[in-house]
Structures are given as C-alpha cells and as structure tokens.
Scaffold this motif. Sequence first.
Motif, short mmCIF file in Angstrom:
data_model
loop_
_atom_site.label_atom_id
_atom_site.label_comp_id
_atom_site.label_asym_id
_atom_site.label_seq_id
_atom_site.Cartn_x
_atom_site.Cartn_y
_atom_site.Cartn_z
N LYS A 269 -7.23 3.98 2.38
CA LYS A 269 -7.07 3.58 3.79
C LYS A 269 -8.31 2.86 4.29
N ALA A 270 -9.47 3.39 3.99
CA ALA A 270 -10.73 2.77 4.45
C ALA A 270 -10.91 1.39 3.83
N ARG B 109 0.83 -1.21 0.00
CA ARG B 109 0.00 0.00 0.00
C ARG B 109 0.86 1.25 0.00
N PHE B 110 1.94 1.25 0.78
CA PHE B 110 2.81 2.41 0.82
C PHE B 110 3.47 2.62 -0.53
N ARG B 111 4.05 1.55 -1.09
CA ARG B 111 4.75 1.64 -2.38
C ARG B 111 3.81 2.04 -3.52
N ASP B 112 2.65 1.38 -3.59
CA ASP B 112 1.77 1.54 -4.74
C ASP B 112 0.84 2.75 -4.64
N ASP C 13 -6.56 14.11 1.46
CA ASP C 13 -6.72 13.65 0.08
C ASP C 13 -7.82 12.58 0.01
N LYS C 14 -8.78 12.80 -0.86
CA LYS C 14 -9.93 11.91 -0.99
C LYS C 14 -9.50 10.49 -1.38
N GLU C 15 -8.64 10.40 -2.36
CA GLU C 15 -8.19 9.07 -2.81
C GLU C 15 -7.48 8.33 -1.68
N TRP C 16 -6.62 9.01 -0.94
CA TRP C 16 -5.88 8.37 0.15
C TRP C 16 -6.85 7.89 1.24
N GLN D 14 -10.60 -4.54 4.56
CA GLN D 14 -10.21 -5.84 4.03
C GLN D 14 -9.19 -6.57 4.92
N TYR D 15 -8.21 -5.82 5.49
CA TYR D 15 -7.10 -6.46 6.19
C TYR D 15 -7.02 -6.13 7.68
N GLY D 16 -7.81 -5.20 8.14
CA GLY D 16 -7.75 -4.83 9.56
C GLY D 16 -6.69 -3.78 9.83
N ASN D 17 -6.13 -3.84 11.03
CA ASN D 17 -5.18 -2.85 11.51
C ASN D 17 -3.87 -2.88 10.72
N PHE D 18 -3.42 -1.72 10.29
CA PHE D 18 -2.18 -1.60 9.53
C PHE D 18 -1.03 -1.04 10.36
N VAL D 19 -1.34 -0.20 11.31
CA VAL D 19 -0.30 0.49 12.08
C VAL D 19 -0.68 0.45 13.55
N ASN D 20 0.26 -0.04 14.38
CA ASN D 20 0.01 -0.04 15.83
C ASN D 20 0.37 1.30 16.45
#
Length: 141
Positions: free
Chosen positions: A109-110, A50-53, A102-105, A115-121
């Motif tokens: 994120k949402a 997600r960060f890279r793409d 930013d709307k796209e960002w 889909q995957y749950g928590n990304f950052v603790n």
Amino acid sequence: MKHLFILFILSGCLAFGQKVSGENISTPQPVHQLRIYEIPKENKQVFLDRFRDHAMRIMKKYGFTIVLIWESEFNEKTEFVYLLEWKDEHTMKMAWEGFMADKEWKEIKARTAKQYGNFVNEIEDRTLKLTDFSPEKKLLK
C-alpha cells in the motif's frame, strides 16, 4: 451410570441444537460483507491490478472468502464492489485485523500510494445477515 446417561443426552442435544433447560443453543450464523470502493478513474487499472495480484493473495492467508467481484459506474463514480462470505462476525473481525496489520500488505500500500497517489476516495462496508426466509442460506456450495 445415571450420570453417564444424562451426559450422553445433553451432548446429543448440544450436537443437534436442541433445547436444553428451556434455552435454545445456537451456532454462529454465516454473514456476508459487501465492500464498495469509490476509486479515482485515473488509478482504476492500477487499483484492479493491486487487488488481483496482491490483496486477494494476502487476504487468502487470513481466511477471506471472496464470493464475487464487480465494477460499477454509479453517479459518475467508478466503483469496485466485492462480496465476502464469513463463518461468523467474529471470524470476519479477526481476519480484517490480521489483514490490515499484515507487513507485506502495508508495504505494498505504501509503495503503490507513493508511486500512483490516491487509490480509494471512499469505502462503504456493510455486514449482511441472511433472513430466516431467504431462499439461499449460503451462497457458496
């Protein structure tokens, strides 16, 4: 003519950062920003993708200059670490405000959180200011 000469001298002093009336006129100094994200091991690859793409592409729209990116294991924590370079603190603040709004960002994120749950603790954010005796005044050439 005398006024033109004074204006010429003052503009020259301002252009070269010289003292005018006993005051030093300074320009904003570049700053660096160190961001450390603790990421859940189970979502590491999804976070990196997600960060890279997405994040890097959207950050570029807001003037982010990413200098370096690292992965780290520290105290049994998986970390994602990156260093940003900014013209000055005001530019940094304005860019972050634009990026976070930013709307796209927000949609990415949402969607990925759903889909995957928590990304950052946890996130550590440090603004770094160069000392006047630092060997390098700017990391990027």
